[in-house]
Design a protein around this motif. Sequence first.
Motif, short mmCIF file in Angstrom:
data_model
loop_
_atom_site.label_atom_id
_atom_site.label_comp_id
_atom_site.label_asym_id
_atom_site.label_seq_id
_atom_site.Cartn_x
_atom_site.Cartn_y
_atom_site.Cartn_z
N ASN A 97 0.81 -1.21 0.00
CA ASN A 97 0.00 0.00 0.00
C ASN A 97 0.85 1.27 0.00
OD1 ASN A 97 -2.68 -1.32 0.28
ND2 ASN A 97 -1.81 -2.03 2.21
N VAL A 98 2.16 1.10 0.24
CA VAL A 98 3.08 2.24 0.30
C VAL A 98 4.37 1.88 -0.42
CG1 VAL A 98 4.34 3.83 1.82
CG2 VAL A 98 2.16 2.86 2.58
N ASP A 99 4.91 2.81 -1.21
CA ASP A 99 6.25 2.67 -1.77
C ASP A 99 7.20 3.34 -0.79
OD1 ASP A 99 8.70 3.07 -3.11
OD2 ASP A 99 7.73 3.07 -5.06
N TYR A 100 7.93 2.51 -0.03
CA TYR A 100 8.79 3.05 1.01
C TYR A 100 10.10 3.60 0.47
CZ TYR A 100 5.55 0.84 4.22
OH TYR A 100 4.41 0.50 4.90
N ILE A 101 10.44 3.26 -0.76
CA ILE A 101 11.66 3.78 -1.35
C ILE A 101 11.43 5.20 -1.88
CG2 ILE A 101 13.45 3.42 -3.09
CD1 ILE A 101 13.37 1.27 -0.91
N LYS A 102 10.36 5.38 -2.64
CA LYS A 102 10.07 6.69 -3.22
C LYS A 102 9.14 7.53 -2.34
CE LYS A 102 10.84 5.33 -8.01
NZ LYS A 102 10.27 5.27 -9.39
N LYS A 103 8.65 6.93 -1.26
CA LYS A 103 7.84 7.65 -0.29
C LYS A 103 6.53 8.19 -0.88
CE LYS A 103 11.20 7.23 2.75
NZ LYS A 103 11.14 6.23 3.82
N TYR A 104 5.73 7.32 -1.47
CA TYR A 104 4.41 7.75 -1.89
C TYR A 104 3.42 6.59 -1.78
CZ TYR A 104 5.15 5.68 -6.57
OH TYR A 104 5.40 4.82 -7.61
N LEU A 105 2.13 6.95 -1.78
CA LEU A 105 1.08 5.96 -1.59
C LEU A 105 0.77 5.23 -2.89
CD1 LEU A 105 -1.42 7.97 0.65
CD2 LEU A 105 0.33 6.34 1.38
N LEU A 106 0.44 3.93 -2.74
CA LEU A 106 0.08 3.11 -3.90
C LEU A 106 -1.41 2.79 -3.93
CD1 LEU A 106 3.02 0.53 -3.63
CD2 LEU A 106 2.89 2.50 -5.15
N ILE A 107 -2.18 3.43 -3.07
CA ILE A 107 -3.56 2.99 -2.86
C ILE A 107 -4.61 3.80 -3.63
CG2 ILE A 107 -2.99 2.12 -0.57
CD1 ILE A 107 -4.39 4.55 0.63
N SER A 108 -4.22 4.93 -4.23
CA SER A 108 -5.25 5.76 -4.84
C SER A 108 -4.93 6.10 -6.29
CB SER A 108 -5.44 7.06 -4.05
OG SER A 108 -4.21 7.77 -3.99
N PRO A 109 -5.96 6.17 -7.15
CA PRO A 109 -5.77 6.60 -8.54
C PRO A 109 -5.65 8.12 -8.60
CG PRO A 109 -8.08 6.13 -8.14
CD PRO A 109 -7.34 5.78 -6.86
N HIS A 110 -5.48 8.63 -9.80
CA HIS A 110 -5.29 10.08 -9.94
C HIS A 110 -6.27 10.71 -10.92
CE1 HIS A 110 -1.55 9.67 -7.70
NE2 HIS A 110 -1.25 8.65 -8.49
N GLY A 111 -7.18 9.91 -11.45
CA GLY A 111 -8.08 10.43 -12.47
C GLY A 111 -9.44 10.84 -11.94
N HIS A 112 -10.33 11.16 -12.87
CA HIS A 112 -11.70 11.54 -12.54
C HIS A 112 -12.54 10.26 -12.45
CE1 HIS A 112 -10.82 15.60 -14.73
NE2 HIS A 112 -10.18 15.48 -13.58
N ASP A 113 -12.54 9.62 -11.31
CA ASP A 113 -13.31 8.39 -11.18
C ASP A 113 -13.82 8.26 -9.75
OD1 ASP A 113 -11.29 6.73 -9.56
OD2 ASP A 113 -10.10 7.30 -11.31
#
Length: 332
Positions: A97-113
């Motif tokens: 659920n988390v990219d600990y190397i690049k420090k960002y979340l893997l759980i959410s999309p970024h589009g209009h949905d």
Amino acid sequence: MAIAKYKFTDSWFYEKAVKDIVPLNLAKEYAEKNGIMIKGDRGIIGSIAAISYNPEEITYELITYRPEEEWSKNKREIDFNSVVNFENKYFPKVFENVDYIKKYLLISPHGHDPILYGIRGIDADILIKGLDEIKTKDSIDMAMIFKTNQATDSHITHKNYFYQTTEIVGKVLMVKIIEGGDVIINVNNESVLVYKETGELNLASKYLRKGDIIRVIGAVKPSIKFGKIIEAERIEILELNDKILRNPRCPKCNSSSESLGKNKGFRCKKCGYKFYGEKIIEKVPRELTTGIYQSRYYRHLTRPIYLDLIRNQTFNEDQISSILNKLVNYKN
């Protein structure tokens, strides 16, 4: 969209869809033959695969949805630390659920949905706790938990056709680092490519040597340069070639020797004394150990190493949690 008239128990279509390429006309013919009603041309293959999904192993994903009036928003306001704390608390029953190397979340999309976020795990009861423990400024309209094939290795086949994910076991015949950092490995005359972007897997592959026995899992792809390659996503080292043959030392002065040819003996490099003897087997240290090395970033169907270790009971959860703690505190 596909709708089945009855409970569907035939898993053939799912197996083909997850491991192979399914043409649209095949999906339509299959639907007609099996009483599946379809509408339009979009989503048919995935829908039929889903209703014929009858897995031996499952994982879960909790998906939360936004109110319709917020679907037009790109940005989701999810508290990063709350997701880290949630995964750290329940890992490995929740994971990826988390990219600990690049420090960002893997759980959410970024589009209009409609989707706000989705969290993955192997325990549905724990995933439900995420609704309270993951903090967000966004509204949650509803949530659902799905059975999934994520992290189950269900895409792997023992066939070796293009665009399938195959598994091969064999002896390393050659290792070559290509300009730019990619590594090409010849395994039983198969070309295995390990991209620089695979991180730790790429690093480990550079230390392989001729004679090592490995298991490779990866996608079979066409290559202009190599003809056919396997893009490695996981390498398991089954046996390390940690022995080398050396010429015997000179019996007179104990210096190194050189071979005079097959069955012709040896000659001392220092004093020139000629003698007969046997090659000496020496054990040499290796930079690798036997075990599994996996790409830092991998497909959602790929089983992470820690889930494999739990299944095979070679690690307990406390040991694996300590690994996560190191990742959480990792400074890139």
